[in-house]
Design an enzyme around this catalytic site. Structure first.
Site, PDB file in Angstrom:
ATOM      1  CB  THR A   1      -3.570   3.961   0.769  1.00 47.47           C
ATOM      2  OG1 THR A   1      -4.839   3.628   0.813  1.00 47.47           O
ATOM      3  CG2 THR A   1      -3.412   5.052  -0.188  1.00 47.47           C
ATOM      4  CB  CYS A   2       1.659   2.933   1.801  1.00 48.00           C
ATOM      5  SG  CYS A   2       1.072   3.833   3.378  1.00 48.00           S
ATOM      6  CB  SER A   3       1.580  -1.438  -0.714  1.00 48.23           C
ATOM      7  OG  SER A   3       2.688  -1.769   0.425  1.00 48.23           O
TER       8      SER A   3
END
EC number: 1.11.1.27
Length: 161
Positions: free
Chosen positions: A48-50
């Site tokens: 999700t972060c990337s």
């Protein structure tokens, strides 16, 4: 206890990647006399972060700056080398300040730590976004689910400004 709107951000030292290697930045240097959007996440190079969190802030960097934001900063409980590699991978350039909170000191002090030991990841940061004005929390949005991206997205922060 979790930091709240109106609270001053605690003193801590972040490590940030530079061309000469990791360099320390104090809370005062990052937040003093500025309007800063800080978004924090569980880990560099995580799904999700990337795929969503960093790209969203990168895509909306100009809109955030147009609303008076001086600095957009991304914080993770990772070292400065990882944050540097991730920043290059995400092509953040000078749009997003990558802050490594390698020991989790700032994360613990603001009460937004998350134990992901059961996933082999150890202490991490909860996913959140905050708006700080001259070192004081003006808005704080913490995701109820670490993999969710509803209240801490760039679009949600734009609504808060």
């Amino acid at each position: 206890m979790t930091i709240a709107v109106g609270d001053s951000l605690p003193e801590a030292t972040f490590m940030t990647p530079t061309e000469k290697g990791p360099a320390p930045l104090s809370t005062a240097e990052v937040f003093g006399g500025k309007t800063v959007v800080l978004f924090a996440l569980p880990g560099a190079f995580t799904p999700t972060c990337s795929a969503k969190h960093v790209p969203g802030f990168l895509a909306h960097a100009e809109a955030l700056k147009a609303k008076g934001v001086d600095t957009i900063a991304c914080l993770s409980v990772n070292d400065a080398f990882v944050m540097g590699a991730w920043g290059r991978d995400q092509k953040v350039g000078d749009h997003i300040l990558m802050l490594g909170d390698g020991n989790g000191d700032f994360t613990r002090k603001v009460g937004l730590d998350l134990d992901l030991s059961s996933f082999g990841m150890g202490l991490r940061s909860r996913r959140y976004a905050l708006i700080a004005r001259d070192g004081k929390v003006a808005a704080l949005a913490v995701e109820p689910n670490p993999s969710g991206l509803d209240v801490s997205s760039a679009e949600a922060v734009l609504e808060l400004l």
